[in-house]
Write an enzyme that holds these catalytic residues in place. Structure first.
Site, PDB file in Angstrom:
ATOM      1  N   VAL A 181       0.870  -1.170   0.000  1.00 51.36           N
ATOM      2  CA  VAL A 181       0.000   0.000   0.000  1.00 51.36           C
ATOM      3  C   VAL A 181       0.910   1.224   0.000  1.00 51.36           C
ATOM      4  O   VAL A 181       2.096   1.124   0.314  1.00 51.36           O
ATOM      5  CB  VAL A 181      -0.971   0.032   1.211  1.00 51.36           C
ATOM      6  CG1 VAL A 181      -2.037  -1.049   1.083  1.00 51.36           C
ATOM      7  CG2 VAL A 181      -0.229  -0.099   2.534  1.00 51.36           C
ATOM      8  N   SER A 182       0.363   2.375  -0.344  1.00 57.23           N
ATOM      9  CA  SER A 182       1.201   3.562  -0.530  1.00 57.23           C
ATOM     10  C   SER A 182       1.543   4.305   0.750  1.00 57.23           C
ATOM     11  O   SER A 182       2.559   4.979   0.822  1.00 57.23           O
ATOM     12  CB  SER A 182       0.515   4.525  -1.497  1.00 57.23           C
ATOM     13  OG  SER A 182       0.392   3.904  -2.757  1.00 57.23           O
TER      14      SER A 182
END
Length: 189
Positions: A8-9
């Site tokens: 995920v970012s």
């Protein structure tokens, strides 16, 4: 050995959707950092540890890379170790010639779509600013708590600089400075 890579970012985002999508992995590697950056700690560990016959699994291509060039480089690194890549949502397997072909085509399409989305967002923000409706991100919208707080304190105390912390947590350097100030005021640093 089956190696599942999830990403995920930002630290605020959850890995649950990706983790629930696949449960046959021998080892799961997870990063919480932007896909624009190829230098991701767990991706690096996974790639370095690949052996002949291993299978790298990702839920979708954008979890592995946002850039076609990086995607092809990562795929080559996997293939050089005589391992294969499987992409769950597109049913791609680089162990086949057609799988390699589709990976290249879909990677290019994903990058194009990402660029189109970014352009639409920039245009929307410009219009909102011109109309006086855009105020930027809400103050305090990136919070540091729980496991993220403990990780931040650990990295901070180990001497990571602001740039390294920014990359590790996927936030702007200004946010790192704010976190540092707040934690010092609370006596947590």
């Amino acid at each position: 050995m089956i190696k599942y890579y999830v990403r995920v970012s930002t630290v605020e985002q959850k890995l649950n959707r990706q983790l629930l999508a696949y449960d046959k992995a021998d080892i799961v590697y997870s990063d919480k950092v932007s896909g624009k950056d190829k230098e991701r700690p767990q991706l690096k560990v996974m790639l370095e540890g690949l052996q002949n016959g291993d299978v790298v699994v990702v839920k979708s291509l954008d979890r592995l890379s946002r850039s076609t060039m990086d995607l092809l480089e990562i795929t080559k690194e996997i293939e050089d170790k005589r391992a294969t890549l499987k992409v769950l949502d597109k049913d791609i397997d680089t162990g086949t010639a057609i799988g390699k072909f589709f990976l290249t085509i879909i990677g290019a399409v994903v990058e194009l779509e990402r660029e189109n989305i970014n352009q639409r967002v920039r245009e929307g923000v410009a219009i909102a600013k011109a109309e006086g409706k855009y105020k930027g991100r809400k103050k305090g919208s990136i919070e540091l708590k729980g496991d993220s707080l403990n990780r931040f304190k650990m990295f901070y105390n180990k001497g990571f600089n602001k740039t390294e912390l920014s990359k590790e947590f996927g936030v702007p350097r200004a946010t790192i400075y704010r976190w540092e100030k707040v934690l010092k005021e609370r006596g947590d640093l």
